[in-house]
Scaffold this motif. Structure first.
Motif, PDB file in Angstrom:
ATOM      1  N   UNK A 266      33.908 -32.078-111.174  1.00  0.00           N
ATOM      2  CA  UNK A 266      34.821 -33.229-111.288  1.00  0.00           C
ATOM      3  C   UNK A 266      34.664 -34.148-110.079  1.00  0.00           C
TER       4      UNK A 266
ATOM      5  N   UNK B  48      38.203 -32.955-117.386  1.00  0.00           N
ATOM      6  CA  UNK B  48      39.610 -33.098-117.027  1.00  0.00           C
ATOM      7  C   UNK B  48      40.476 -32.210-117.930  1.00  0.00           C
TER       8      UNK B  48
ATOM      9  N   UNK C 196      51.420 -35.284-116.321  1.00  0.00           N
ATOM     10  CA  UNK C 196      51.214 -35.074-117.762  1.00  0.00           C
ATOM     11  C   UNK C 196      51.442 -33.619-118.157  1.00  0.00           C
TER      12      UNK C 196
ATOM     13  N   UNK D  25      40.024 -28.662-116.856  1.00  0.00           N
ATOM     14  CA  UNK D  25      40.730 -28.457-115.586  1.00  0.00           C
ATOM     15  C   UNK D  25      42.219 -28.192-115.859  1.00  0.00           C
ATOM     16  N   UNK D  26      42.792 -29.032-116.712  1.00  0.00           N
ATOM     17  CA  UNK D  26      44.211 -28.866-117.054  1.00  0.00           C
ATOM     18  C   UNK D  26      44.470 -27.531-117.720  1.00  0.00           C
TER      19      UNK D  26
ATOM     20  N   UNK E  91      44.735 -39.550-109.601  1.00  0.00           N
ATOM     21  CA  UNK E  91      44.495 -38.948-110.931  1.00  0.00           C
ATOM     22  C   UNK E  91      44.995 -37.511-111.011  1.00  0.00           C
ATOM     23  N   UNK E  92      44.837 -36.768-109.908  1.00  0.00           N
ATOM     24  CA  UNK E  92      45.348 -35.391-109.911  1.00  0.00           C
ATOM     25  C   UNK E  92      46.865 -35.407-110.091  1.00  0.00           C
TER      26      UNK E  92
ATOM     27  N   UNK F 250      48.545 -37.736-111.605  1.00  0.00           N
ATOM     28  CA  UNK F 250      48.801 -38.126-112.996  1.00  0.00           C
ATOM     29  C   UNK F 250      48.608 -36.943-113.940  1.00  0.00           C
ATOM     30  N   UNK F 251      47.572 -36.147-113.643  1.00  0.00           N
ATOM     31  CA  UNK F 251      47.324 -34.941-114.456  1.00  0.00           C
ATOM     32  C   UNK F 251      48.513 -33.987-114.394  1.00  0.00           C
ATOM     33  N   UNK F 252      48.985 -33.748-113.162  1.00  0.00           N
ATOM     34  CA  UNK F 252      50.101 -32.809-112.988  1.00  0.00           C
ATOM     35  C   UNK F 252      51.358 -33.338-113.680  1.00  0.00           C
TER      36      UNK F 252
ATOM     37  N   UNK G 147      44.171 -24.662-115.246  1.00  0.00           N
ATOM     38  CA  UNK G 147      45.298 -24.704-114.300  1.00  0.00           C
ATOM     39  C   UNK G 147      46.594 -24.212-114.967  1.00  0.00           C
TER      40      UNK G 147
END
Lengths: 177, 136
Positions: A147, A120, B123, A123-124, B116-117, B119-121, A127
């Motif tokens: 993932x 994760x 964050x 990935x962040x 979750x995606x 939530x990731x974005x 991105x």
């Protein structure tokens, strides 16, 4: 028909050159097959997501085709989706140039060594810092596959000649959500 | 400024950006053949909206009626994820400039990946989204 497909295990297959339109056709077939087999919607979404990443990757890089190179059919571009022991298995194969083999191996090995949390994070990072290549890739395709499947990516590079190898990957998606 | 509207297709999302009501919607599937050709006009439109609409408006007007970005995605591929992040970053810049904004993220019941995606974005831009379960 449905019984045959479950018993046989093969749900979708494609051999030979793959174009953007082929991806749409395969995704529509996936939709129908998943309904026929009464597969959970969330499992279907995972298969859909992994399929797109695999197929777009093959399409985007316009890999050399075995038929243009007069190679045996074992090196045809291949996409196969099967159901085995309650796992959906995706197998792909395509020709790549040997100069990208090292990079691809490194990318796959990196994601295979990471746990969910670190995947994760990667990935962040990709991105946020990556850019979209001329070919339209964001560099997160392999991370997305790992993932989504929550399983290691199995891979193999079969040498064809001095310039080319046959790149195969195998992905497993659990049929239980 | 004209609204930006693209209809949904099986490979690209509906885009409905309304500069009068300050409502921006992206909805559906996103795996366009050329992701850059699809999303560049969207990012350009947001940039122009900031220059043309916001520059001539009063920030206080947005207190009761915020700029509203809604993402209601069924699916998006990894290269679209990069562009959705860019869209969010651009809209978030309005917040940083002092305008009130709201970002809504829709997901299907049980779809933890989509949640979750989001939530990731959220964050990544350090801004809280409203997470809303789709009513089927």
């Amino acid at each position: 028909m449905c019984f045959f497909m479950v018993k046989n295990g093969i749900i979708l297959s494609h051999f030979g050159q793959l174009k953007y339109d082929t991806i749409g056709n395969l995704l529509r077939k996936l939709d129908n097959k998943m309904k026929e087999l009464s597969i959970n919607e969330l499992v279907k979404k995972k298969i859909y997501a992994v399929m797109v990443e695999c197929l777009e990757n093959i399409d985007r890089h316009k890999h050399p085709q075995s038929e243009d190179l007069n190679l045996s059919h074992e090196f045809d571009t291949k996409f196969l989706l099967e159901l085995k022991n309650n796992y959906f298995i995706i197998n792909t194969g395509n020709i790549v140039e040997n100069n990208v083999v090292g990079l691809l191996k490194k990318k796959i090995e990196t994601v295979n060594q990471l746990n969910d949390k670190d995947l994760k994070k990667l990935y962040r990072k990709v991105l946020l810092t990556g850019s979209i290549s001329e070919k339209g890739g964001a560099g997160v395709g392999i991370i997305e596959m790992a993932k989504t499947t929550q399983n290691k990516i199995e891979y193999n590079f079969k040498p064809i000649n001095k310039e080319l190898s046959y790149y195969q990957i195998k992905l497993k998606i659990s049929n239980t959500n | 400024m004209k609204a930006l509207k693209f209809p949904a297709t099986e490979y690209s999302p509906e885009i409905d950006f309304d500069p009068v009501n300050h409502k921006f919607l992206i909805s559906g599937y996103s795996r366009p053949e050329n992701v850059r050709t699809f999303y560049y006009p969207v990012l350009e439109w947001i940039d122009n909206y900031g220059k043309e609409v916001l520059a001539s408006s009063n920030k206080a007007d947005f207190e009761k009626k915020p700029i509203n970005l809604t993402l209601k995605m069924n699916y998006f591929n990894s290269s679209s994820a990069k562009f959705l992040l860019d869209v969010i970053v651009e809209v978030h810049k309005f917040h940083l400039a002092g305008y009130n904004i709201v970002i809504n993220w829709f997901y299907d019941e049980g779809d933890d990946d989509m949640l979750e995606t989001g939530e990731d974005l959220s964050d990544m831009v350090d801004f809280p989204f409203n997470f809303i379960e789709n009513n089927n």
